[in-house]
Design a protein around this motif. Structure first.
Motif, mmCIF file in Angstrom:
data_model
loop_
_atom_site.group_PDB
_atom_site.id
_atom_site.type_symbol
_atom_site.label_atom_id
_atom_site.label_comp_id
_atom_site.label_asym_id
_atom_site.label_seq_id
_atom_site.Cartn_x
_atom_site.Cartn_y
_atom_site.Cartn_z
ATOM 1 N N GLY A 5 0.803 -1.211 0.000
ATOM 2 C CA GLY A 5 0.000 0.000 0.000
ATOM 3 C C GLY A 5 0.832 1.256 0.000
ATOM 4 O O GLY A 5 0.402 2.296 -0.509
ATOM 5 N N TYR B 124 -3.637 2.895 6.616
ATOM 6 C CA TYR B 124 -3.437 1.793 5.668
ATOM 7 C C TYR B 124 -4.003 0.489 6.217
ATOM 8 O O TYR B 124 -3.423 -0.580 6.045
ATOM 9 C CB TYR B 124 -1.951 1.640 5.335
ATOM 10 C CG TYR B 124 -1.390 2.850 4.629
ATOM 11 C CD1 TYR B 124 -1.518 2.998 3.253
ATOM 12 C CD2 TYR B 124 -0.764 3.864 5.348
ATOM 13 C CE1 TYR B 124 -1.028 4.125 2.606
ATOM 14 C CE2 TYR B 124 -0.269 4.991 4.701
ATOM 15 C CZ TYR B 124 -0.407 5.110 3.339
ATOM 16 O OH TYR B 124 0.078 6.223 2.704
ATOM 17 N N GLN C 297 -3.737 -3.296 4.757
ATOM 18 C CA GLN C 297 -2.722 -3.322 3.699
ATOM 19 C C GLN C 297 -1.370 -3.761 4.252
ATOM 20 O O GLN C 297 -1.166 -3.822 5.456
ATOM 21 C CB GLN C 297 -2.594 -1.932 3.077
ATOM 22 C CG GLN C 297 -3.889 -1.446 2.425
ATOM 23 C CD GLN C 297 -3.717 -0.085 1.822
ATOM 24 O OE1 GLN C 297 -2.808 0.150 1.038
ATOM 25 N NE2 GLN C 297 -4.597 0.845 2.191
#
Length: 160
Positions: free
Chosen positions: A54, A137, A140
């Protein structure tokens, strides 16, 4: 039903550093990767090659940015960020010969003047940063390129 999304964070230590004078380089500028360090970064890149990432984060220091560039070559389009919170430890012995640190049994933290980071200081700054990364994130896989002591202290904190 509520399910949390875990964030996987891959901690990567920069590769071996070109250091012909055998100094404690710490945050000193200009210490880049050696040929071995470049090879190590390529090995990390190969390991992460098929992992969907990510984002990448790197310490601002040259050796970390060089490592990140090699790893990122396998991940076109993945956002890249320089992150001060994963910078090297700010410690007293920068520029000192490594042989002096070996004589101290590599204890870079005991008996140093105030104003320099201790392991707990490093953990505190990294914890705050990781909390933001995990929030931004969620679910991810993220890659962070940092430094040996920063990664060691973070790992020790993680495992209690």
């Amino acid at each position: 039903m509520f399910m949390s999304q875990s964030t996987r964070i891959s901690l990567i230590r920069h590769g071996h550093v070109h250091n012909p004078d055998l100094l404690i380089y710490g945050r000193l500028p200009g210490f880049g990767l050696s040929a071995l360090g470049q090879q190590q970064a390529r090995a990390a890149a190969e390991f992460l090659r098929d992992k969907p990432l990510g984002a990448f984060f790197s310490s601002p220091l040259l050796r970390a940015r060089q490592t990140a560039a090699i790893v990122r070559a396998y991940h076109d389009g993945v956002p890249f960020h320089i992150a001060e919170p994963i910078n090297e430890v700010d410690f007293f012995f920068e520029g000192q010969p490594m042989r002096d640190m070996a004589a101290r049994n590599w204890d870079l933290y005991t008996g140093v003047p105030e104003g320099y980071e201790q392991p707990g200081d490093v953990v505190a700054r990294v914890r705050q940063f990781l909390a933001r990364v995990r929030a931004n994130y969620a679910g991810q896989t993220i890659a962070l390129v940092s430094h040996g002591d920063v990664i060691a202290f973070t790992t020790l904190w993680t495992f209690g």
